[in-house]
Design a protein around this motif. Structure first.
Motif, PDB file in Angstrom:
ATOM      1  N   ALA A  41      -5.584   0.671   5.544  1.00 57.54           N
ATOM      2  CA  ALA A  41      -4.620   1.713   5.875  1.00 57.54           C
ATOM      3  C   ALA A  41      -5.353   2.953   6.365  1.00 57.54           C
ATOM      4  O   ALA A  41      -6.453   3.262   5.889  1.00 57.54           O
ATOM      5  N   ALA A  42      -4.731   3.643   7.312  1.00 56.74           N
ATOM      6  CA  ALA A  42      -5.344   4.828   7.897  1.00 56.74           C
ATOM      7  C   ALA A  42      -4.335   5.960   7.985  1.00 56.74           C
ATOM      8  O   ALA A  42      -3.182   5.730   8.367  1.00 56.74           O
ATOM      9  N   ASP A  43      -4.798   7.162   7.680  1.00 57.90           N
ATOM     10  CA  ASP A  43      -3.917   8.332   7.779  1.00 57.90           C
ATOM     11  C   ASP A  43      -3.880   8.888   9.200  1.00 57.90           C
ATOM     12  O   ASP A  43      -2.942   9.587   9.572  1.00 57.90           O
ATOM     13  N   GLY A  44      -4.910   8.572   9.979  1.00 57.31           N
ATOM     14  CA  GLY A  44      -5.012   9.179  11.298  1.00 57.31           C
ATOM     15  C   GLY A  44      -4.905   8.171  12.424  1.00 57.31           C
ATOM     16  O   GLY A  44      -3.962   7.397  12.501  1.00 57.31           O
ATOM     17  N   LEU A  45      -5.915   8.159  13.273  1.00 55.06           N
ATOM     18  CA  LEU A  45      -5.918   7.337  14.480  1.00 55.06           C
ATOM     19  C   LEU A  45      -5.686   5.873  14.155  1.00 55.06           C
ATOM     20  O   LEU A  45      -6.309   5.311  13.250  1.00 55.06           O
ATOM     21  N   ALA A  84       0.853  -1.196   0.000  1.00 52.94           N
ATOM     22  CA  ALA A  84       0.000   0.000   0.000  1.00 52.94           C
ATOM     23  C   ALA A  84       0.877   1.231   0.000  1.00 52.94           C
ATOM     24  O   ALA A  84       2.090   1.152   0.158  1.00 52.94           O
ATOM     25  N   SER A  85       0.253   2.388  -0.173  1.00 52.37           N
ATOM     26  CA  SER A  85       0.999   3.640  -0.073  1.00 52.37           C
ATOM     27  C   SER A  85       1.398   3.875   1.377  1.00 52.37           C
ATOM     28  O   SER A  85       0.837   3.285   2.295  1.00 52.37           O
ATOM     29  N   GLU A  86       2.352   4.747   1.562  1.00 51.22           N
ATOM     30  CA  GLU A  86       2.825   5.043   2.915  1.00 51.22           C
ATOM     31  C   GLU A  86       1.709   5.689   3.724  1.00 51.22           C
ATOM     32  O   GLU A  86       1.136   6.706   3.333  1.00 51.22           O
ATOM     33  N   THR A  87       1.364   5.072   4.842  1.00 47.76           N
ATOM     34  CA  THR A  87       0.349   5.621   5.738  1.00 47.76           C
ATOM     35  C   THR A  87       0.802   5.399   7.170  1.00 47.76           C
ATOM     36  O   THR A  87       1.638   4.549   7.456  1.00 47.76           O
ATOM     37  N   TYR A  88       0.214   6.176   8.068  1.00 50.49           N
ATOM     38  CA  TYR A  88       0.590   6.105   9.473  1.00 50.49           C
ATOM     39  C   TYR A  88       0.242   4.751  10.089  1.00 50.49           C
ATOM     40  O   TYR A  88       1.039   4.149  10.789  1.00 50.49           O
ATOM     41  N   CYS A  89      -0.945   4.276   9.811  1.00 48.03           N
ATOM     42  CA  CYS A  89      -1.414   3.056  10.460  1.00 48.03           C
ATOM     43  C   CYS A  89      -1.859   2.041   9.413  1.00 48.03           C
ATOM     44  O   CYS A  89      -2.495   2.398   8.417  1.00 48.03           O
ATOM     45  N   MET A  90      -1.517   0.795   9.655  1.00 47.01           N
ATOM     46  CA  MET A  90      -1.971  -0.280   8.774  1.00 47.01           C
ATOM     47  C   MET A  90      -2.490  -1.410   9.636  1.00 47.01           C
ATOM     48  O   MET A  90      -1.972  -1.660  10.737  1.00 47.01           O
TER      49      MET A  90
END
Length: 118
Positions: A93-97, A24-30
């Motif tokens: 994938a999540a950008d936040g929490l 996946a693309s770079e994200t904070y949370c997976m």
């Protein structure tokens, strides 16, 4: 954001192992979720970009989540598989929490099937 793409599912006997991968693309949370027929999608494990991981009680001690940030790849090592682990497994994938809640995740893969026979 590139939609996550899972791989590595399959059919195994109880007690065996599988390793799932997700690009996946770079994200904070997976995270990894799973959904068995007739059941709601549930969180399995999630990990943030610092490597802090959390697991559902049902998989603690058997599953290990990890990520390679340089390759934008998420892994789920599943050992001592049980028939109850049979489900479609989804990468998210999540950008936040970072949490085990479905609502926290912005991006979802199509899923990979895991079937465990007794």
């Amino acid at each position: 954001q590139v939609q996550p793409v899972e791989s590595g599912g399959g059919s195994v006997n109880a007690g065996e192992s599988l390793r799932l991968s997700c690009v996946a693309s770079e994200t904070y949370c997976m995270g990894w979720f799973r959904q068995a027929p007739g059941k709601e999608r549930e969180g399995v494990a999630h990990i943030d970009s610092d490597g802090i991981a959390s697991y559902a009680d049902s998989v603690k001690g058997r599953f290990t989540i990890s990520r390679d940030n340089a390759k934008n790849t998420l892994y789920l090592q599943m050992n001592s598989l049980e028939p109850e682990d049979t489900a479609m497994y989804y990468c998210a994938a999540a950008d936040g929490l970072c949490s085990g809640s479905r609502g926290s995740y912005n991006y979802w893969g199509q899923g990979t099937q895991v079937t465990v026979s007794s």
